[in-house]
Design a protein around this motif. Structure first.
Motif, mmCIF file in Angstrom:
data_model
loop_
_atom_site.group_PDB
_atom_site.id
_atom_site.type_symbol
_atom_site.label_atom_id
_atom_site.label_comp_id
_atom_site.label_asym_id
_atom_site.label_seq_id
_atom_site.Cartn_x
_atom_site.Cartn_y
_atom_site.Cartn_z
ATOM 1 N N ALA A 1 41.222 22.973 -30.364
ATOM 2 C CA ALA A 1 41.196 22.520 -31.754
ATOM 3 C C ALA A 1 40.262 23.355 -32.625
ATOM 4 O O ALA A 1 40.471 23.472 -33.840
ATOM 5 N N TYR A 2 39.228 23.952 -32.020
ATOM 6 C CA TYR A 2 38.302 24.782 -32.793
ATOM 7 C C TYR A 2 38.992 26.018 -33.357
ATOM 8 O O TYR A 2 38.578 26.566 -34.381
ATOM 9 N N GLN B 1 48.086 17.284 -34.703
ATOM 10 C CA GLN B 1 47.479 16.722 -35.914
ATOM 11 C C GLN B 1 46.369 17.627 -36.447
ATOM 12 O O GLN B 1 46.235 17.822 -37.659
ATOM 13 N N GLU B 2 45.593 18.205 -35.540
ATOM 14 C CA GLU B 2 44.496 19.081 -35.951
ATOM 15 C C GLU B 2 45.007 20.358 -36.607
ATOM 16 O O GLU B 2 44.515 20.776 -37.654
ATOM 17 N N LYS C 1 46.276 19.627 -40.029
ATOM 18 C CA LYS C 1 45.191 19.420 -40.996
ATOM 19 C C LYS C 1 44.657 20.748 -41.525
ATOM 20 O O LYS C 1 44.546 20.949 -42.744
ATOM 21 N N TRP C 2 44.346 21.679 -40.617
ATOM 22 C CA TRP C 2 43.747 22.939 -41.045
ATOM 23 C C TRP C 2 44.763 23.856 -41.717
ATOM 24 O O TRP C 2 44.418 24.604 -42.647
ATOM 25 N N PRO D 1 47.169 19.203 -29.703
ATOM 26 C CA PRO D 1 46.459 18.924 -30.969
ATOM 27 C C PRO D 1 47.286 19.253 -32.215
ATOM 28 O O PRO D 1 46.856 20.023 -33.080
ATOM 29 N N GLU E 1 40.139 25.581 -37.055
ATOM 30 C CA GLU E 1 39.073 25.666 -38.057
ATOM 31 C C GLU E 1 38.618 27.113 -38.222
ATOM 32 O O GLU E 1 38.320 27.557 -39.338
#
Length: 306
Positions: free
Chosen positions: A233-234, A282-283, A286-287, A280, A237
């Protein structure tokens, strides 16, 4: 080890000095002739420096659920007002600094501490290689970073702007030492600290230091290349931050490339999610959405108001 680190500190503006001299001078508020004490959002604890063993290093932590937090375009926290608590920009107290040897840590766990209730000692969780390096080079480190405007009292709350900037520079230096020591996830840590320094320098001086954004992009691209982050997930970002920094630097080509990376990853995970609901998705959504919204509104000056 020759790190050749260039300090990024600047002298705060006169306007900020005036504001800084009055900060937190009154912890009482008056309402209908009744004085009511404002509750501190900060927890203060003495910790011991693992380098020089100074036992009264002041560590500050933010109480949970006290100040509302949002993030600026570079994901640096913005601490908002809560009438129940005395307001503080915790970015200014994030890094604990030993005033004797300038050892620095982002968390209490990076220092030695004593639990008076249980009677137990807890030793630093900092990598032993970093401790050894700081022990061997503490005099040189302090000489390199020392400033006339900063003394042993400067790392107390409230901190003058010079000490705040110095604390972040020390944290960047420590992350650089960790990178040389091959401590995992140190580069993404340094990138976030560059962005914190960028935001604080803008706060104090209204200066946008593009050199810090360039260093951030260089670190994050290497993080992306090496997948040097704790979990998948990182990665999303990291891509978003490269987009944000690149747009601010005027490199729209690079920004577009990483928006495309997010799009491709999102499509791949959407397919995988059909058989594995734990991916992930959803993550990344989002980004990806944040990156596209930033791109669409990149001409809006309010977005870049830190």
């Amino acid at each position: 080890m020759n790190l050749n680190l260039i300090l990024e500190c600047t002298i705060p503006s006169k306007e900020w000095r005036k504001r800084d001299s009055k900060i937190r001078e009154n912890r009482l508020v008056t309402d209908a002739n009744k004085e009511e004490k404002v509750i501190s959002a900060i927890i203060l604890q003495d910790v011991e420096c693992p380098i020089c063993k100074f036992a009264e290093v002041k560590n500050y932590s933010l109480k949970a659920k006290t100040l509302p937090i949002r993030h600026n375009v570079f994901q640096v926290p913005i601490y908002e007002e809560n009438p129940k608590y005395f307001h503080v920009d915790f970015n200014e107290l994030q890094f604990t600094v030993c005033p004797v040897c300038y050892y620095v840590g982002a968390n209490k766990s990076e220092f030695n501490s004593f639990n008076s209730l249980s009677g137990t000692e807890k030793h630093t969780d900092t990598d032993k290689r970093i401790i050894n390096y700081w022990e061997a080079n503490s005099k040189q480190i302090k000489a390199q970073f020392s400033q006339i405007q900063v003394n042993e009292e400067s790392f107390l709350d409230p901190r003058p702007a010079e000490a705040v900037l110095l604390s972040v520079n020390l944290a960047i230096y420590k992350a650089t030492v960790e990178i040389h020591g091959k401590v995992p996830y140190s580069m993404i840590k340094r990138a976030h600290r560059y962005l914190r320094l960028y935001s604080l320098k803008f706060k104090y001086n209204k200066v946008m230091d593009d050199s810090l954004l360039k260093k951030t992009v260089a670190d994050l691209e290497e993080v992306f290349r090496l997948s040097d982050f704790p979990e998948k997930a990182y990665e999303f970002e990291v891509c978003y931050l490269i987009v944000a920094c690149s747009i601010k630097l005027g490199d729209e080509t690079k920004a577009g490339e990483y928006i495309k990376v997010l799009d491709i990853t999102k499509a791949e995970l959407a397919q995988e999610a059909k058989t594995n609901p734990k991916v992930p998705l959803q993550e990344v959504t989002k980004w990806s959405t944040k990156a596209k919204e930033l791109w669409q509104n990149r001409q809006d000056p309010e977005i870049w108001n830190l």
